[in-house]
Design a protein around this motif. Structure first.
Motif, mmCIF file in Angstrom:
data_model
loop_
_atom_site.group_PDB
_atom_site.id
_atom_site.type_symbol
_atom_site.label_atom_id
_atom_site.label_comp_id
_atom_site.label_asym_id
_atom_site.label_seq_id
_atom_site.Cartn_x
_atom_site.Cartn_y
_atom_site.Cartn_z
ATOM 1 N N GLY A 100 0.841 -1.067 0.016
ATOM 2 C CA GLY A 100 -0.059 0.072 0.095
ATOM 3 C C GLY A 100 1.067 1.524 -0.041
ATOM 4 N N TYR A 101 0.440 2.343 1.064
ATOM 5 C CA TYR A 101 1.353 3.421 1.048
ATOM 6 C C TYR A 101 2.393 3.533 2.199
ATOM 7 C CZ TYR A 101 -1.901 5.004 -2.392
ATOM 8 O OH TYR A 101 -2.326 5.248 -3.849
ATOM 9 N N LYS A 102 2.957 2.160 2.390
ATOM 10 C CA LYS A 102 4.104 1.946 3.465
ATOM 11 C C LYS A 102 5.314 1.062 2.715
ATOM 12 C CE LYS A 102 2.002 3.743 7.100
ATOM 13 N NZ LYS A 102 2.660 4.834 7.955
ATOM 14 N N ALA A 103 6.581 1.832 2.810
ATOM 15 C CA ALA A 103 7.498 1.029 2.407
ATOM 16 C C ALA A 103 8.634 0.450 3.581
ATOM 17 C CB ALA A 103 8.533 2.001 1.434
ATOM 18 N N TYR A 104 8.845 -0.760 3.440
ATOM 19 C CA TYR A 104 9.690 -1.489 4.501
ATOM 20 C C TYR A 104 11.081 -1.912 3.569
ATOM 21 C CZ TYR A 104 4.950 -1.728 6.705
ATOM 22 O OH TYR A 104 3.778 -1.653 7.199
ATOM 23 N N GLN A 105 11.906 -1.630 4.525
ATOM 24 C CA GLN A 105 13.289 -2.104 4.093
ATOM 25 C C GLN A 105 14.093 -2.694 5.257
ATOM 26 O OE1 GLN A 105 15.996 0.861 1.923
ATOM 27 N NE2 GLN A 105 17.754 0.219 2.926
ATOM 28 N N GLY A 106 14.570 -3.714 4.838
ATOM 29 C CA GLY A 106 15.363 -4.709 5.932
ATOM 30 C C GLY A 106 16.484 -3.770 6.463
ATOM 31 N N CYS A 107 17.195 -3.789 7.584
ATOM 32 C CA CYS A 107 18.202 -2.894 7.998
ATOM 33 C C CYS A 107 19.340 -3.744 8.147
ATOM 34 C CB CYS A 107 17.802 -2.392 9.612
ATOM 35 S SG CYS A 107 16.328 -1.287 9.598
ATOM 36 N N GLN A 108 20.457 -2.993 7.912
ATOM 37 C CA GLN A 108 21.633 -3.676 8.104
ATOM 38 C C GLN A 108 22.437 -3.694 9.394
ATOM 39 O OE1 GLN A 108 24.602 -1.312 5.633
ATOM 40 N NE2 GLN A 108 22.977 -0.801 4.137
ATOM 41 N N GLU A 109 23.034 -4.693 9.613
ATOM 42 C CA GLU A 109 23.762 -5.057 11.018
ATOM 43 C C GLU A 109 24.341 -3.473 11.622
ATOM 44 O OE1 GLU A 109 26.627 -8.002 10.404
ATOM 45 O OE2 GLU A 109 24.860 -9.513 10.175
ATOM 46 N N PRO A 110 24.378 -3.482 12.893
ATOM 47 C CA PRO A 110 23.963 -4.243 13.543
ATOM 48 C C PRO A 110 22.319 -4.360 14.173
ATOM 49 C CG PRO A 110 24.856 -2.339 14.821
ATOM 50 C CD PRO A 110 25.063 -2.092 13.373
ATOM 51 N N TRP A 111 21.698 -3.741 13.327
ATOM 52 C CA TRP A 111 20.416 -3.419 13.539
ATOM 53 C C TRP A 111 19.597 -4.595 13.039
ATOM 54 C CZ3 TRP A 111 20.035 0.587 16.588
ATOM 55 C CH2 TRP A 111 20.996 1.756 16.502
ATOM 56 N N ASP A 112 18.408 -5.030 13.625
ATOM 57 C CA ASP A 112 17.743 -6.055 13.228
ATOM 58 C C ASP A 112 16.197 -5.464 12.656
ATOM 59 O OD1 ASP A 112 19.415 -8.337 13.657
ATOM 60 O OD2 ASP A 112 18.575 -8.087 15.773
ATOM 61 N N GLY A 113 15.507 -5.885 12.069
ATOM 62 C CA GLY A 113 14.157 -5.552 11.614
ATOM 63 C C GLY A 113 14.167 -4.829 10.293
ATOM 64 N N TYR A 114 12.890 -4.000 10.143
ATOM 65 C CA TYR A 114 13.037 -3.038 9.080
ATOM 66 C C TYR A 114 12.408 -1.766 9.444
ATOM 67 C CZ TYR A 114 12.425 -7.381 6.385
ATOM 68 O OH TYR A 114 12.662 -8.681 5.903
ATOM 69 N N GLY A 115 12.944 -0.951 8.460
ATOM 70 C CA GLY A 115 12.688 0.635 8.707
ATOM 71 C C GLY A 115 11.321 0.705 7.744
ATOM 72 N N VAL A 116 10.670 1.703 8.096
ATOM 73 C CA VAL A 116 9.295 1.982 7.285
ATOM 74 C C VAL A 116 9.099 3.493 7.083
ATOM 75 C CG1 VAL A 116 7.881 2.062 9.507
ATOM 76 C CG2 VAL A 116 6.876 1.725 7.346
ATOM 77 N N GLU A 117 8.737 3.685 5.890
ATOM 78 C CA GLU A 117 8.607 4.964 5.409
ATOM 79 C C GLU A 117 7.270 5.300 4.648
ATOM 80 O OE1 GLU A 117 11.946 7.625 4.246
ATOM 81 O OE2 GLU A 117 13.039 5.537 4.096
ATOM 82 N N ASN A 118 6.682 6.272 4.595
ATOM 83 C CA ASN A 118 5.526 6.521 3.854
ATOM 84 C C ASN A 118 5.744 6.767 2.431
ATOM 85 O OD1 ASN A 118 3.751 6.680 5.909
ATOM 86 N ND2 ASN A 118 4.010 8.717 6.365
ATOM 87 N N VAL A 119 4.847 6.195 1.823
ATOM 88 C CA VAL A 119 4.903 6.204 -0.010
ATOM 89 C C VAL A 119 4.072 7.483 -0.360
ATOM 90 C CG1 VAL A 119 4.170 5.091 -2.140
ATOM 91 C CG2 VAL A 119 5.423 3.932 -0.595
ATOM 92 N N SER A 120 4.306 8.417 -1.138
ATOM 93 C CA SER A 120 3.783 9.465 -1.268
ATOM 94 C C SER A 120 2.362 9.195 -2.035
ATOM 95 C CB SER A 120 4.655 10.452 -2.287
ATOM 96 O OG SER A 120 3.717 11.336 -2.765
#
Length: 255
Positions: A100-120
């Motif tokens: 939908g209008y959310k973009a998720y990107q896998g985070c690099q080490e040492p971070w786990d999980g995903y970052g999320v941003e809004n899609v315009s």
């Protein structure tokens, strides 16, 4: 220099560019304009497609240099507003999703999980995907007919573009563009090419070459995108962990 490499990657993947240094480009060729209009009409009706990507980036500040090679692939389902992409460098693989209008990107080490941003939401959802964004770039730019060209044994039509700096900026995500501190003078010596299937008007391949200069350092990139499987059944599943408490405003360390 790492931020300069990221800046080149971002512009190449999500904007694309053509020559916009020096004098204004000549007016468009009517034949090229017609070809882009037909391609845009065809792409606007596409419900799904897949893409493959290869990119080579080299950055140098006079004392040291760095080369990054990236390859990947992805799939887009326009009707469901979902996209999946996998990108690989020498030491890491990153999974990304748009739901939908959310973009998720896998985070690099040492971070786990995903970052999320809004899609315009200011433009149709599909313009956030690689194919539609590339075609939009050509639609907003001066374009030139280069004739027939054989690609992988098949006849294609080649069109090139000369977008302005304003066009480049208009296609970039404002938050990330600001983080990269790009300005009109930092982009130079760039070209864009688009190969079209003359029978279907579907884009087959796009290639972008660009150079960015910032604070005494320079970076050059070549990115090639290939588009396949138009309107083939494309089911995109987003893993449940993507939604598990993602980092707001993207992964840590990326801004």
């Amino acid at each position: 220099m790492r931020r300069l490499v990221l800046a080149v990657c971002f512009v190449a993947l999500f904007a694309g560019c053509g020559t916009f240094v020096g004098d204004s480009p000549p007016p468009s060729d009517e034949r090229a304009v017609a070809a882009v209009e037909e391609a845009n009409s065809t792409v606007a009706a596409v419900e799904a497609y897949r893409f493959g990507m290869d990119m080579h980036v080299t950055a140098s500040d006079g004392e040291q240099s760095r080369t990054v090679r990236v390859d990947g692939e992805g799939a887009v389902n326009v009707s469901e507003k979902r996209m999946q992409a996998t990108t690989r460098t020498q030491d890491q693989t990153v999974e990304s999703y748009v739901d939908g209008y959310k973009a998720y990107q896998g985070c690099q080490e040492p971070w786990d999980g995903y970052g999320v941003e809004n899609v315009s939401r200011s433009e149709p959802w599909a313009t956030a995907t690689p194919l539609h964004r590339q075609v939009l770039l050509f639609e907003r730019s001066n374009v030139y007919w280069r004739g027939n060209e054989t690609l992988d044994g098949n006849r294609t039509v080649l069109v090139t573009a000369s977008p302005s700096a304003e066009t480049i900026e208009s296609l970039m995500n404002r938050r990330q563009a600001g983080d990269m501190a790009l300005n009109r003078g930092s982009l130079e010596n760039a070209t864009a090419r688009l190969w079209l299937d003359p029978e279907t008007n579907q884009p087959v391949k796009s290639e972008l070459r660009l150079k960015i200069s910032q604070r005494g350092a320079t970076a050059t990139a070549t990115i090639t995108l290939r588009y396949t499987d138009f309107d083939e059944p494309t089911k995109i599943s987003v893993p449940p962990e993507v939604y598990d408490d993602p980092y707001e405003l993207g992964c840590p360390g990326t801004s």
